[in-house]
Design an enzyme around this catalytic site. Structure first.
Site, PDB file in Angstrom:
ATOM      1  N   LYS A 297       2.522   2.085  -5.132  1.00  0.00           N
ATOM      2  CA  LYS A 297       3.277   1.569  -6.282  1.00  0.00           C
ATOM      3  C   LYS A 297       2.541   1.773  -7.590  1.00  0.00           C
ATOM      4  CE  LYS A 297       3.476  -2.541  -4.491  1.00  0.00           C
ATOM      5  NZ  LYS A 297       2.872  -2.222  -3.177  1.00  0.00           N
TER       6      LYS A 297
ATOM      7  N   GLN B 262       2.088  -6.141  -3.108  1.00  0.00           N
ATOM      8  CA  GLN B 262       2.391  -6.134  -1.676  1.00  0.00           C
ATOM      9  C   GLN B 262       3.718  -5.401  -1.394  1.00  0.00           C
ATOM     10  OE1 GLN B 262       1.557  -9.631  -2.892  1.00  0.00           O
ATOM     11  NE2 GLN B 262      -0.543  -8.996  -2.662  1.00  0.00           N
TER      12      GLN B 262
ATOM     13  N   GLY C 103      -3.916  -4.499  -4.730  1.00  0.00           N
ATOM     14  CA  GLY C 103      -4.781  -3.412  -5.154  1.00  0.00           C
ATOM     15  C   GLY C 103      -3.956  -2.192  -5.481  1.00  0.00           C
ATOM     16  N   HIS C 104      -3.791  -1.907  -6.764  1.00  0.00           N
ATOM     17  CA  HIS C 104      -3.015  -0.753  -7.194  1.00  0.00           C
ATOM     18  C   HIS C 104      -3.966   0.335  -7.677  1.00  0.00           C
ATOM     19  CE1 HIS C 104       0.835  -3.337  -7.975  1.00  0.00           C
ATOM     20  NE2 HIS C 104       0.557  -3.169  -6.708  1.00  0.00           N
TER      21      HIS C 104
ATOM     22  N   ASP D  57       0.817  -1.228   0.000  1.00  0.00           N
ATOM     23  CA  ASP D  57       0.000   0.000   0.000  1.00  0.00           C
ATOM     24  C   ASP D  57       0.845   1.270   0.000  1.00  0.00           C
ATOM     25  OD1 ASP D  57      -2.419  -1.609   0.323  1.00  0.00           O
ATOM     26  OD2 ASP D  57      -1.797  -1.850   2.401  1.00  0.00           O
TER      27      ASP D  57
END
Length: 423
Positions: free
Chosen positions: A16, A222, A40-41, A13
């Site tokens: 990235k 991650q 989740g990007h 988080d």
């Protein structure tokens, strides 16, 4: 030619997605090497927020090939939902997403195993229950389903049913779940058919790009502290999000990588269970959550927040060999008159600046802080390092000095262009 890897330096988080989106503007290919739909990007297309889970962030760049590497565990059902979202946003992805045939596949059986494991254990890990861990377990047990197996529809169904029966007979899943899982398997099979056209020899595709001196961006999911080898075990993910995972997850040796960029937030967050030395259970923690909008892109869970942990950051720099750092969300510190950085750990009077010394009992350490004056003004609109407040410069310079890696990019907002480049 430039081959750049973007790696999360903390517990994930870190932002990235935005940085990959920024760097992919010059890339001919973006390749992801591990993880699955548990990532989740968040990236922005104009003012529109787009959350990507499995598709590499380069999909928002025109004429950019996107590889889902062999180190990933791919969920066809979640992938099809993600593709529908891209359709709705007018993103052209057809012909640009390529799946490694030896990537492993997450099935409904894996998701149920994940969910039931989390339910019955007394030591919950905080998994997203996306089936990631059980899929990796099957991979290393040499009984997993790979992307190439999707081409044989009849045999694929037999494989999944066989895995379901084994899960029930071994007590991983109650027999009462069988009917519901069978219904989900039918949906899984339909979705699997629809992504078969994406399967490619991504190994050759990647190395052809290298031979042709093309620009390649390597993307992880991650963060380093969730690495199954070097993270806060057992509160980790099931793969290696650190730079070491690149070789196994793509088949690309690290000697080919020119630049390894570590992404760090200007403070620290963590989702799920596990030790977190600088966590704040006070008004400052709430301020970070409020101003940083600290809620998980995949689960929606509120993130745990704390001061920047320079001890952890130095450990991450050493593991990954970062050639440079990108510092995100510096603007969130606008709201703090006093700012702290963790510069050491104290465990029952034993003090250290090395995270590895206490990595196995990190929950017992107390952080040792260095205090900085806040800048008490908004960073919005600043585009040059020289225009930053002196207090912000001192904060940045201290981090560089402590972790022994240069900060080259600073993010001061969610927008694509809210970036400061340092010479």
């Amino acid at each position: 030619m430039s081959i750049t890897a973007v790696i999360g330096g903390q517990w994930g988080d870190e932002g990235k997605g935005k940085i990959v989106d920024l760097m992919s503007r010059e890339a001919n290919m973006v390749a992801r090497f591990q993880g699955g739909a548990n990532a989740g990007h968040t990236v922005y297309r104009g003012q529109k927020k787009i959350i990507l889970h499995q598709v590499p962030s380069g999909i928002l760049t025109d004429d950019c090939k996107c590889i889902m590497g062999n180190g990933m565990v791919i969920d066809p059902v979640e992938l099809v939902e993600e593709l529908k979202m891209l359709d709705e946003e007018g993103v052209n992805y057809k012909g640009w997403i390529h799946i490694a045939p030896n990537a492993h596949i997450v099935t409904p059986v894996h998701k149920y195993i994940d969910y039931r494991n989390e339910q019955k254990t007394n030591k919950k890990i905080g998994t997203t229950c996306r089936g990631i861990g059980p899929a990796y377990v099957d991979k290393y047990n040499r009984c997993g389903i790979r992307a190439l197996d999707l081409k044989d529809f009849k045999n694929l169904k037999k494989q999944v049913i066989k895995r379901l029966d084994l899960a029930i007979s071994s007590g991983q899943i109650p027999a009462d779940d069988r009917k519901n899982i069978l219904e989900e398997i039918e949906i899984f099979l339909i979705n699997s058919k629809s992504i078969i056209y994406m399967l490619e020899d991504t190994f050759s595709m990647l190395h052809d790009m290298v031979s042709c001196d093309k620009n390649i961006l390597i993307e992880g999911a991650q963060g380093t502290m969730l690495d199954v080898n070097h993270g806060t075990y057992p509160f980790v993910t099931s793969s290696s999000p650190s730079s070491g995972g690149i070789t196994t997850g793509l088949g690309l040796p690290l000697t080919k990588v020119n630049r390894i960029v570590g992404i760090f937030k200007a403070y620290t967050t963590r989702v799920g269970k596990g030790p977190f030395p600088t966590e704040l259970d006070d008004n400052n923690g709430e301020k970070f959550r409020k101003h940083g909008k600290e809620f998980g892109a995949t689960t929606g869970r509120s993130r745990r927040c704390g001061w920047f942990d320079a001890v952890e950051a130095k450990y991450s720099v050493q593991i990954n060999g970062f050639t440079e750092i990108t510092l995100t969300k510096l603007d969130i510190l606008d709201h703090f008159p006093e700012i702290k950085i963790c510069v050491g750990y104290d465990s029952n009077g034993v003090k250290t600046k090395q995270m590895s010394k206490f990595i196995s009992n990190l929950s017992q350490v107390k952080p040792i802080y260095k205090t900085f004056n806040g800048w008490n003004r908004s960073l919005v609109g600043i585009s040059s390092y020289k225009d930053l407040p002196q207090e912000a410069k001192e904060y940045i310079q201290f981090i560089e000095s402590f972790v022994k890696a240069p900060i080259r990019i600073i993010s001061i907002g969610p927008g694509r262009d809210e970036i400061i480049h340092l010479d």
